[in-house]
Motif scaffolding. Structure first.
Motif, mmCIF file in Angstrom:
data_model
loop_
_atom_site.group_PDB
_atom_site.id
_atom_site.type_symbol
_atom_site.label_atom_id
_atom_site.label_comp_id
_atom_site.label_asym_id
_atom_site.label_seq_id
_atom_site.Cartn_x
_atom_site.Cartn_y
_atom_site.Cartn_z
ATOM 1 N N ALA A 34 -13.933 23.664 2.151
ATOM 2 C CA ALA A 34 -12.997 24.041 1.089
ATOM 3 C C ALA A 34 -11.753 23.155 1.143
ATOM 4 O O ALA A 34 -11.266 22.692 0.109
ATOM 5 N N PHE A 35 -11.268 22.910 2.349
ATOM 6 C CA PHE A 35 -10.113 22.016 2.503
ATOM 7 C C PHE A 35 -10.445 20.614 2.004
ATOM 8 O O PHE A 35 -9.652 20.000 1.286
ATOM 9 N N MET A 36 -11.626 20.113 2.393
ATOM 10 C CA MET A 36 -12.018 18.770 1.963
ATOM 11 C C MET A 36 -12.147 18.701 0.439
ATOM 12 O O MET A 36 -11.738 17.706 -0.166
ATOM 13 N N TRP A 37 -12.680 19.727 -0.176
ATOM 14 C CA TRP A 37 -12.835 19.731 -1.626
ATOM 15 C C TRP A 37 -11.472 19.832 -2.314
ATOM 16 O O TRP A 37 -11.193 19.087 -3.250
ATOM 17 N N ASP A 38 -10.626 20.726 -1.841
ATOM 18 C CA ASP A 38 -9.313 20.912 -2.453
ATOM 19 C C ASP A 38 -8.417 19.692 -2.270
ATOM 20 O O ASP A 38 -7.575 19.407 -3.121
ATOM 21 N N SER A 39 -8.601 18.970 -1.171
ATOM 22 C CA SER A 39 -7.746 17.821 -0.853
ATOM 23 C C SER A 39 -8.462 16.495 -1.044
ATOM 24 O O SER A 39 -8.051 15.479 -0.491
ATOM 25 N N ARG A 40 -9.518 16.481 -1.827
ATOM 26 C CA ARG A 40 -10.343 15.278 -1.937
ATOM 27 C C ARG A 40 -9.573 14.055 -2.429
ATOM 28 O O ARG A 40 -9.800 12.947 -1.944
ATOM 29 N N LYS A 41 -8.643 14.233 -3.339
ATOM 30 C CA LYS A 41 -7.878 13.092 -3.837
ATOM 31 C C LYS A 41 -7.030 12.481 -2.722
ATOM 32 O O LYS A 41 -7.026 11.265 -2.535
ATOM 33 N N GLU A 42 -6.354 13.338 -1.971
ATOM 34 C CA GLU A 42 -5.533 12.853 -0.860
ATOM 35 C C GLU A 42 -6.392 12.247 0.246
ATOM 36 O O GLU A 42 -6.029 11.239 0.851
ATOM 37 N N LEU A 43 -7.542 12.859 0.525
ATOM 38 C CA LEU A 43 -8.422 12.340 1.567
ATOM 39 C C LEU A 43 -8.989 10.974 1.191
ATOM 40 O O LEU A 43 -9.052 10.071 2.027
ATOM 41 N N LEU A 44 -9.387 10.811 -0.052
ATOM 42 C CA LEU A 44 -9.897 9.503 -0.496
ATOM 43 C C LEU A 44 -8.800 8.451 -0.443
ATOM 44 O O LEU A 44 -9.040 7.309 -0.053
ATOM 45 N N SER A 45 -7.597 8.841 -0.795
ATOM 46 C CA SER A 45 -6.463 7.927 -0.704
ATOM 47 C C SER A 45 -6.211 7.528 0.753
ATOM 48 O O SER A 45 -5.967 6.365 1.065
ATOM 49 N N PHE A 46 -6.293 8.505 1.652
ATOM 50 C CA PHE A 46 -6.108 8.226 3.074
ATOM 51 C C PHE A 46 -7.179 7.278 3.590
ATOM 52 O O PHE A 46 -6.892 6.332 4.319
ATOM 53 N N LEU A 47 -8.436 7.521 3.209
ATOM 54 C CA LEU A 47 -9.518 6.655 3.660
ATOM 55 C C LEU A 47 -9.361 5.239 3.101
ATOM 56 O O LEU A 47 -9.645 4.262 3.797
ATOM 57 N N ALA A 48 -8.889 5.105 1.873
ATOM 58 C CA ALA A 48 -8.626 3.781 1.308
ATOM 59 C C ALA A 48 -7.521 3.090 2.103
ATOM 60 O O ALA A 48 -7.588 1.887 2.380
ATOM 61 N N TRP A 49 -6.506 3.846 2.487
ATOM 62 C CA TRP A 49 -5.402 3.296 3.275
ATOM 63 C C TRP A 49 -5.882 2.810 4.635
ATOM 64 O O TRP A 49 -5.467 1.751 5.102
ATOM 65 N N THR A 50 -6.784 3.569 5.286
ATOM 66 C CA THR A 50 -7.301 3.125 6.578
ATOM 67 C C THR A 50 -8.062 1.802 6.421
ATOM 68 O O THR A 50 -7.980 0.946 7.294
ATOM 69 N N GLY A 51 -8.758 1.639 5.309
ATOM 70 C CA GLY A 51 -9.449 0.379 5.044
ATOM 71 C C GLY A 51 -8.477 -0.768 4.860
ATOM 72 O O GLY A 51 -8.695 -1.870 5.364
ATOM 73 N N GLN A 52 -7.383 -0.522 4.144
ATOM 74 C CA GLN A 52 -6.360 -1.551 3.965
ATOM 75 C C GLN A 52 -5.753 -1.947 5.297
ATOM 76 O O GLN A 52 -5.529 -3.134 5.564
ATOM 77 N N LEU A 53 -5.477 -0.960 6.125
ATOM 78 C CA LEU A 53 -4.910 -1.241 7.443
ATOM 79 C C LEU A 53 -5.852 -2.088 8.283
ATOM 80 O O LEU A 53 -5.435 -3.051 8.921
ATOM 81 N N GLU A 54 -7.113 -1.728 8.273
ATOM 82 C CA GLU A 54 -8.087 -2.473 9.059
ATOM 83 C C GLU A 54 -8.208 -3.921 8.580
ATOM 84 O O GLU A 54 -8.272 -4.841 9.383
ATOM 85 N N ARG A 55 -8.206 -4.112 7.264
ATOM 86 C CA ARG A 55 -8.274 -5.476 6.732
ATOM 87 C C ARG A 55 -7.027 -6.271 7.097
ATOM 88 O O ARG A 55 -7.114 -7.446 7.427
ATOM 89 N N ALA A 56 -5.862 -5.630 7.067
ATOM 90 C CA ALA A 56 -4.614 -6.313 7.424
ATOM 91 C C ALA A 56 -4.626 -6.722 8.886
ATOM 92 O O ALA A 56 -4.167 -7.815 9.244
ATOM 93 N N VAL A 57 -5.160 -5.872 9.755
ATOM 94 C CA VAL A 57 -5.239 -6.187 11.170
ATOM 95 C C VAL A 57 -6.181 -7.377 11.389
ATOM 96 O O VAL A 57 -5.875 -8.289 12.160
ATOM 97 N N LYS A 58 -7.302 -7.381 10.695
ATOM 98 C CA LYS A 58 -8.257 -8.491 10.841
ATOM 99 C C LYS A 58 -7.654 -9.808 10.366
ATOM 100 O O LYS A 58 -7.901 -10.854 10.959
ATOM 101 N N ARG A 59 -6.861 -9.760 9.295
ATOM 102 C CA ARG A 59 -6.226 -10.981 8.777
ATOM 103 C C ARG A 59 -5.179 -11.515 9.742
ATOM 104 O O ARG A 59 -4.977 -12.721 9.839
ATOM 105 N N SER A 60 -4.495 -10.621 10.448
ATOM 106 C CA SER A 60 -3.405 -11.055 11.334
ATOM 107 C C SER A 60 -3.909 -11.617 12.658
ATOM 108 O O SER A 60 -3.148 -12.200 13.399
ATOM 109 N N ARG A 61 -5.167 -11.455 12.965
ATOM 110 C CA ARG A 61 -5.715 -11.960 14.234
ATOM 111 C C ARG A 61 -5.993 -13.409 14.179
ATOM 112 O O ARG A 61 -6.160 -14.164 13.456
#
Length: 74
Positions: A47-74
């Motif tokens: 229920a939490f995942m369904w109610d917060s799906r927009k925020e969770l998807l945004s968070f998961l997109a952010w984690t992807g951006q962070l990971e790509r930024a870390v890979k670029r900086s290496r």
């Protein structure tokens, strides 16, 4: 997309087929929503995942951006 899947895979370590039993996810839900982790059931987690799906998807997109930024900086 793979970063999101990788995050979920790591976050559910020890409870991959039963994410509602993951202590990490229960702790994060408690921190975000205020619901007590000790009493969370599978229904509460989904229920939490369904109610917060927009925020969770945004968070998961952010984690992807962070990971790509870390890979670029290496």
């Amino acid at each position: 997309m793979f970063a999101s899947i990788r995050f979920l895979w790591n976050a559910t370590r020890g409870a991959r087929l039963t994410p509602w039993k993951s202590e990490f996810l229960k702790w994060r839900i408690e921190t975000y929503s205020g619901k007590k982790a000790e009493v969370l059931t599978a229904r509460d987690v989904f229920a939490f995942m369904w109610d917060s799906r927009k925020e969770l998807l945004s968070f998961l997109a952010w984690t992807g951006q962070l990971e790509r930024a870390v890979k670029r900086s290496r």
